[in-house]
Write a protein that holds these residues in place. Structure first.
Motif, short mmCIF file in Angstrom:
data_model
loop_
_atom_site.label_atom_id
_atom_site.label_comp_id
_atom_site.label_asym_id
_atom_site.label_seq_id
_atom_site.Cartn_x
_atom_site.Cartn_y
_atom_site.Cartn_z
N MET A 1 0.78 -1.26 -0.02
CA MET A 1 -0.13 0.07 -0.14
C MET A 1 0.74 1.45 -0.05
SD MET A 1 -2.91 1.12 2.99
CE MET A 1 -3.45 -0.55 3.19
N ALA A 2 0.41 2.27 -0.76
CA ALA A 2 1.12 3.26 -0.96
C ALA A 2 1.17 4.08 0.38
CB ALA A 2 0.65 4.26 -2.02
N MET A 3 2.39 5.01 0.65
CA MET A 3 2.46 5.58 1.99
C MET A 3 1.24 6.62 2.40
SD MET A 3 4.26 5.81 4.57
CE MET A 3 4.67 6.69 5.90
N VAL A 4 0.79 7.55 1.40
CA VAL A 4 -0.21 8.56 1.37
C VAL A 4 -1.75 7.67 1.71
CG1 VAL A 4 -1.60 10.17 0.29
CG2 VAL A 4 0.84 9.94 -0.18
N GLU A 5 -1.73 6.60 1.07
CA GLU A 5 -2.99 5.46 1.47
C GLU A 5 -2.95 5.20 2.81
OE1 GLU A 5 -4.67 1.97 -1.01
OE2 GLU A 5 -3.25 2.95 -2.09
N ALA A 6 -1.65 4.74 3.25
CA ALA A 6 -1.79 3.93 4.47
C ALA A 6 -1.90 5.18 5.42
CB ALA A 6 -0.52 3.54 4.63
N VAL A 7 -1.54 6.49 5.34
CA VAL A 7 -1.92 7.72 6.40
C VAL A 7 -3.22 7.87 6.42
CG1 VAL A 7 -1.42 9.98 6.68
CG2 VAL A 7 0.63 8.57 6.30
N GLU A 8 -3.94 7.97 5.24
CA GLU A 8 -5.29 8.32 5.08
C GLU A 8 -5.90 7.30 5.73
OE1 GLU A 8 -6.60 8.90 1.36
OE2 GLU A 8 -5.38 10.75 1.12
N MET A 9 -5.74 5.89 5.75
CA MET A 9 -6.47 5.00 6.37
C MET A 9 -6.28 5.01 7.86
SD MET A 9 -6.17 0.86 5.67
CE MET A 9 -5.44 0.50 7.10
N MET A 10 -5.00 5.37 8.44
CA MET A 10 -5.02 5.34 9.83
C MET A 10 -5.66 6.73 10.21
SD MET A 10 -4.14 4.09 12.44
CE MET A 10 -3.10 2.63 11.87
N ALA A 11 -5.69 7.66 9.48
CA ALA A 11 -6.41 8.87 10.13
C ALA A 11 -7.89 8.30 10.28
CB ALA A 11 -6.28 10.02 8.96
N GLY A 12 -8.32 7.58 9.06
CA GLY A 12 -9.71 7.13 9.24
C GLY A 12 -10.15 6.08 10.29
N ARG A 13 -9.25 5.63 10.98
CA ARG A 13 -9.36 4.40 11.89
C ARG A 13 -9.31 5.33 13.33
NH1 ARG A 13 -6.42 -0.82 12.10
NH2 ARG A 13 -7.18 -1.84 10.28
N PHE A 14 -8.54 6.41 13.61
CA PHE A 14 -8.50 7.55 14.48
C PHE A 14 -9.97 8.09 14.49
CE2 PHE A 14 -4.47 9.20 16.50
CZ PHE A 14 -3.67 7.80 15.93
N ARG A 15 -10.55 8.42 13.49
CA ARG A 15 -11.90 8.90 13.21
C ARG A 15 -13.07 7.93 13.79
NH1 ARG A 15 -13.30 12.78 8.47
NH2 ARG A 15 -11.84 14.66 8.57
N GLY A 16 -12.79 6.68 13.15
CA GLY A 16 -13.65 5.64 13.27
C GLY A 16 -13.69 5.34 15.29
N CYS A 17 -12.64 5.36 15.76
CA CYS A 17 -12.42 5.30 17.06
C CYS A 17 -13.22 6.31 17.95
CB CYS A 17 -11.04 5.10 17.57
SG CYS A 17 -10.82 4.89 19.49
N MET A 18 -13.16 7.68 17.46
CA MET A 18 -13.70 8.49 18.38
C MET A 18 -15.35 8.62 17.78
SD MET A 18 -11.66 10.08 20.54
CE MET A 18 -12.40 11.62 21.08
N VAL A 19 -15.58 8.56 16.72
CA VAL A 19 -17.20 8.34 16.55
C VAL A 19 -17.67 7.26 16.75
CG1 VAL A 19 -18.64 8.47 14.24
CG2 VAL A 19 -16.70 9.90 14.54
N GLY A 20 -16.97 6.26 16.70
CA GLY A 20 -17.23 4.81 17.08
C GLY A 20 -17.90 4.81 18.51
N ALA A 21 -17.04 5.57 19.38
CA ALA A 21 -17.26 5.54 20.82
C ALA A 21 -18.35 6.60 21.32
CB ALA A 21 -16.07 6.27 21.62
#
Ligand code: F2R
Ligand code: MG
Ligand code: MG
Length: 355
Positions: A1-21
């Motif tokens: 996976m390209a670096m930029v894509e990996a960074v975006e995915m992790m940012a989406g997981r951070f959002r997922g965690c806070m919104v998920g809670a």
């Protein structure tokens, strides 16, 4: 996976965690402490909220989110853990909006912190329950930002989660519950999507909790007190997982608990996340995140808190793109959760290494 894509995915997981809670709290709150909702009530609850044309007032967040927001904002503004700052935020928030459904004893901690002008931010919690401290799940329910902060900054997760907990929860079960919930989110953030090995996930938590629950010289246990409560509950989670979809809600309640105490709710939240990774016989949703909340709420008891903790783990694993927007839009202040997730993410250094 390209670096930029990996960074975006992790940012989406951070959002997922806070919104998920947040969503677990908002959607679970109407059922907290009520008799366990029937299958049909919950199916129609989720179906109705998923209707794109539905316009209803926001489902309001409770103490779980009020305190999570304080933890996040303190870590963001101080760029690290500052006990006095965090305690001040809890107290300010509580006195501004005391009707968010707080635990009945933690409010004494807030009063004592205020009266003593935050001189020692750990002292009031240590005096709770005749010096035993609280084992409520109030420290675990607000710990999600700590997992994100430690992921981003590589700060020590165990110490940071324990220290944030100790401001209100001085009992081993109270603060170790927060440590376990934090570890579960961290583990979920680290697990590539679709690569979750549920047994390894729990075994890894057991290994870590064995170390964490090992009594230190300063831990004077009460007569007959078992130091390895969380290890044993996680072993029970493994047993329930082996029994697959045949495990009933009553069995989950009997064997793990659905209560306000940390040891009878944190392992239940982790089990809810794992259980919902596969279809659940009487839950129609094919969306795994939604299924996690639905299952957690269907257990009854402390529904806002168990759904919020399960939702934060699931959100960290699946990422925000898997969270149904039609449900999210009914939750109060979801844009704040996204902003705090982004701010926590920006504390990390997502830039690709120079070539
Ligand atoms: N408080 C609630 N729900 C009840 C009413 C809400 C209602 N829907 C409303 O609209 O008002 N939920 C919230 O409280 C839980 C988190 O509680 P926290 O922060 O841990 O509080 P506390 O007071 O420290 O502990 C909770 C209770 O646990 C028992 N307990 C704790 N330690 C104990 C000890 N050492 N010995 C004996 N009992 C102990 C006490 O009963 C405490 O009051 C979340 O569910 C959140 O959603
Ligand atoms: Mg609550
Ligand atoms: Mg609750």
């Amino acid at each position: 996976m390209a670096m930029v894509e990996a960074v975006e995915m992790m940012a989406g997981r951070f959002r997922g965690c806070m919104v998920g809670a947040l969503m677990g709290d908002c959607l679970g709150a109407p059922f907290e402490g009520e008799p366990r909702a029937t299958r049909s009530i919950l199916q129609s609850y989720f179906r109705r909220l998923s209707d794109p044309d539905l316009k209803v007032p926001y489902k309001q967040y409770t103490d779980d989110t009020a305190m999570t927001r304080c933890v996040a904002q303190s870590l963001i503004e101080k760029k690290g853990f500052d006990a006095k700052d965090m305690a001040r935020r809890f107290v300010k928030e509580y006195y501004a909006e005391p009707k968010r459904g707080y635990g009945s004893n933690v409010t004494d901690v807030f009063a004592a912190l205020r009266a003593t002008k935050f001189r020692d931010p750990y002292s009031p919690a240590a005096f709770q329950f005749n010096g035993r401290g609280s084992y409520g799940n109030g420290a675990a329910m607000r710990v999600a930002p700590v997992a994100l902060f430690c992921y981003a900054t590589k700060a020590g997760l165990v110490d940071t989660s324990r220290d944030t907990a100790l401001i209100t929860h001085a009992n081993r079960l109270g603060y170790n519950g927060a440590v376990l919930q934090c570890l579960a989110i961290y583990e979920a953030l680290h697990t590539p999507t679709n690569k979750l090995d549920s047994v390894k996930f729990i075994e890894s938590l057991i290994t870590k909790m064995k170390e964490i629950e090992k009594p230190s010289e300063d831990d004077i246990l009460y007569e007959g007190e078992d130091p390895y409560v969380y290890v044993k509950r996680l072993e029970k989670v493994l047993e329930l997982m082996e029994r697959g979809d045949s495990v009933s809600r009553e069995q989950v309640e009997d064997e793990l608990g659905v209560y306000i105490s940390a040891h009878m709710s944190v392992p239940t939240a982790i089990y809810s996340f794992i259980r919902a990774t596969s279809p659940v016989a009487d839950i129609e949703s094919e969306n795994e995140y939604q299924r996690t909340l639905h299952f957690a709420i269907s257990l009854g008891g402390d529904t806002d808190t168990i759904a919020s903790m399960a939702g934060s783990i699931a959100g960290a694993y699946y990422g925000v793109t898997k969270i149904p927007g039609n449900l999210q839009k009914h939750c109060e202040a979801s844009s704040d959760a996204i902003k705090q997730a982004d701010d926590l993410f920006s504390l990390s250094d997502p830039k690709p290494p120079a070539s």
